[in-house]
Design an enzyme around this catalytic site. Structure first.
Site, mmCIF file in Angstrom:
data_model
loop_
_atom_site.group_PDB
_atom_site.id
_atom_site.type_symbol
_atom_site.label_atom_id
_atom_site.label_comp_id
_atom_site.label_asym_id
_atom_site.label_seq_id
_atom_site.Cartn_x
_atom_site.Cartn_y
_atom_site.Cartn_z
ATOM 1 N N ASP A 111 0.965 -0.942 0.224
ATOM 2 C CA ASP A 111 0.347 -0.082 -0.081
ATOM 3 C C ASP A 111 1.019 1.370 0.116
ATOM 4 O O ASP A 111 2.152 1.638 1.049
ATOM 5 C CB ASP A 111 -0.734 0.040 1.479
ATOM 6 C CG ASP A 111 -1.486 1.120 0.944
ATOM 7 O OD1 ASP A 111 -1.668 1.991 0.204
ATOM 8 O OD2 ASP A 111 -3.041 0.908 1.885
ATOM 9 N N SER A 188 -0.749 14.347 -13.989
ATOM 10 C CA SER A 188 -1.313 14.238 -14.252
ATOM 11 C C SER A 188 -1.910 15.593 -14.637
ATOM 12 O O SER A 188 -1.637 16.641 -14.365
ATOM 13 C CB SER A 188 -3.048 13.814 -13.144
ATOM 14 O OG SER A 188 -3.965 14.662 -13.816
ATOM 15 N N TYR A 201 -8.990 15.659 -6.336
ATOM 16 C CA TYR A 201 -7.931 14.504 -7.013
ATOM 17 C C TYR A 201 -6.886 15.472 -7.688
ATOM 18 O O TYR A 201 -5.756 15.532 -8.027
ATOM 19 C CB TYR A 201 -8.462 14.276 -8.319
ATOM 20 C CG TYR A 201 -7.931 13.627 -9.477
ATOM 21 C CD1 TYR A 201 -7.207 12.264 -9.751
ATOM 22 C CD2 TYR A 201 -7.035 13.652 -10.353
ATOM 23 C CE1 TYR A 201 -5.874 11.303 -10.061
ATOM 24 C CE2 TYR A 201 -6.565 13.033 -11.444
ATOM 25 C CZ TYR A 201 -5.704 12.209 -11.372
ATOM 26 O OH TYR A 201 -4.529 11.635 -12.822
ATOM 27 N N ALA A 203 -6.254 18.797 -6.709
ATOM 28 C CA ALA A 203 -5.240 19.230 -6.030
ATOM 29 C C ALA A 203 -5.103 18.298 -5.197
ATOM 30 O O ALA A 203 -3.134 18.990 -4.750
ATOM 31 C CB ALA A 203 -5.961 19.573 -4.820
ATOM 32 N N SER A 204 -4.211 17.270 -5.278
ATOM 33 C CA SER A 204 -3.335 15.750 -4.478
ATOM 34 C C SER A 204 -2.231 15.889 -6.328
ATOM 35 O O SER A 204 -0.913 16.230 -5.906
ATOM 36 C CB SER A 204 -3.359 14.581 -4.855
ATOM 37 O OG SER A 204 -4.313 14.455 -5.996
ATOM 38 N N LYS A 205 -2.327 16.029 -7.357
ATOM 39 C CA LYS A 205 -1.898 16.437 -8.441
ATOM 40 C C LYS A 205 -1.263 17.624 -8.320
ATOM 41 O O LYS A 205 0.323 17.620 -8.910
ATOM 42 C CB LYS A 205 -2.641 16.477 -9.948
ATOM 43 C CG LYS A 205 -3.273 14.499 -10.406
ATOM 44 C CD LYS A 205 -1.636 13.655 -9.478
ATOM 45 C CE LYS A 205 -2.893 11.825 -10.094
ATOM 46 N NZ LYS A 205 -1.768 11.040 -9.658
#
Length: 319
Positions: A111, A188, A201, A203-205
């Site tokens: 993980d 991305s 999504y 924000a994470s990228k």
């Protein structure tokens, strides 16, 4: 010295438009420069991957699986990682990669959102092969965000998409320095474009892009970082079935029935080809670069584009 220019609203605007005009005036020369760089890179010798070691996260399906096959065709040894699930195809991917030319494939279940497991698979890879040449941080999830859904359900997006790349990078850097290796990050295009329904999504990228753009100056020139910014790619990631298996917004139809998407095989080939050619920024499909320019140079036009994307997602929800 320049403070007065920015304290006055008129001169503050004037400076912006003057600089924008100058950029537009020199853009033909910048275009030629980019063209020359692209042509030169096409003649650059491709890295020989025979016998080298590539670690890929999120390798049981989608682009991770296809990139594993592309590296296998180039004769690389592989360490492929995925979370252990009943439907996991990781062992099958390892078998196919061997058939395609990889001398040795190590597959490990882990993980990526857990720091100790990231340390484990990096160390196990080096223990097994004796070195590490490419780290491909590909694992990710992308539930569609809505304010109507409990926001805490989106916490795994940041844990997997951001920390799931940063953790293995942290443990891999000492080994990559020894081999003058590379880090490849699937960040991305959403990290720059911030499309509707993809807030968490994106924000994470965006966090990934910021982190690795900063990190490249700390590890360069010993370790090369290639940041991959993808649009919509024809994988399960953009399917209605995938959306129904997440905690986010459910879709009735696949995204690529309304929005142009690139084939996954072609995308994986382009990524590995670019990485082996030494590219440090890879955008696919290529037209996404024009949308980057639209966003930063013509924000009002870009808002209209995003309204179109938003209405398209509404159509996909209704079927």
């Amino acid at each position: 010295m320049y403070e007065a220019c920015f304290n006055n609203s008129f001169t503050n605007e004037l400076v912006y438009y003057v600089l924008l005009l100058l950029l537009l005036l020199i853009s033909p020369f910048l275009f030629v420069w980019e063209l020359i760089v692209a042509v030169r890179s096409s003649f650059r010798r491709s890295e020989n991957m025979s016998g080298k070691v590539v670690l890929i996260t999120g390798a049981s399906s989608g682009l991770g699986e296809l990139m594993a096959y592309e590296y296998a065709k180039r004769g690389a040894n592989l360490s492929i990682i995925a979370i252990e699930e009943p439907e996991s195809r990781l062992e099958q991917v390892a078998h196919t990669a061997r058939e395609l030319g990889s001398p040795d494939v190590l597959f490990l279940f882990a993980d990526v959102s857990k720091v100790d497991e990231c340390r484990m698979f990096v160390e196990e890879t080096v223990k097994h092969f004796g070195q590490l040449d490419h780290l491909v941080c590909n694992a990710g999830i992308g539930p569609l965000y809505s304010i109507d859904i409990d926001v805490t359900k989106f916490v795994p997006s940041m844990d997997i998409n951001f920390w799931g790349s940063v953790y293995p990078t942290h443990f891999a850097i000492p080994y990559l320095r020894k081999t003058k290796g590379k880090i490849i990050v699937n960040a991305s295009a959403a990290g720059l474009l911030n499309p509707p329904k993809l807030g968490i999504y994106s924000a994470s990228k965006a966090a990934l892009i910021s982190f690795y753009e900063s990190l490249r100056y700390e590890v360069s020139p010993t370790v090369t970082i290639a940041i991959v910014k993808l649009g919509f790619i024809k994988t399960n990631f953009i399917s209605a079935k995938h959306s129904n298996n997440t905690t986010g917004v459910r879709l009735r139809r696949d995204i690529d029935t309304e929005i142009p998407a690139m084939g996954a095989d072609a995308c994986a080939k382009a990524i590995v080809y670019g990485v082996c050619k030494g590219e440090t920024s890879i955008t696919q499909p290529r037209f996404i670069k024009a949308i980057f320019l639209m966003k930063f140079l013509f924000p009002e036009l870009y808002r209209l584009y995003n309204k179109y994307i938003d209405s398209t997602f509404d159509k996909l929800r209704k079927g």
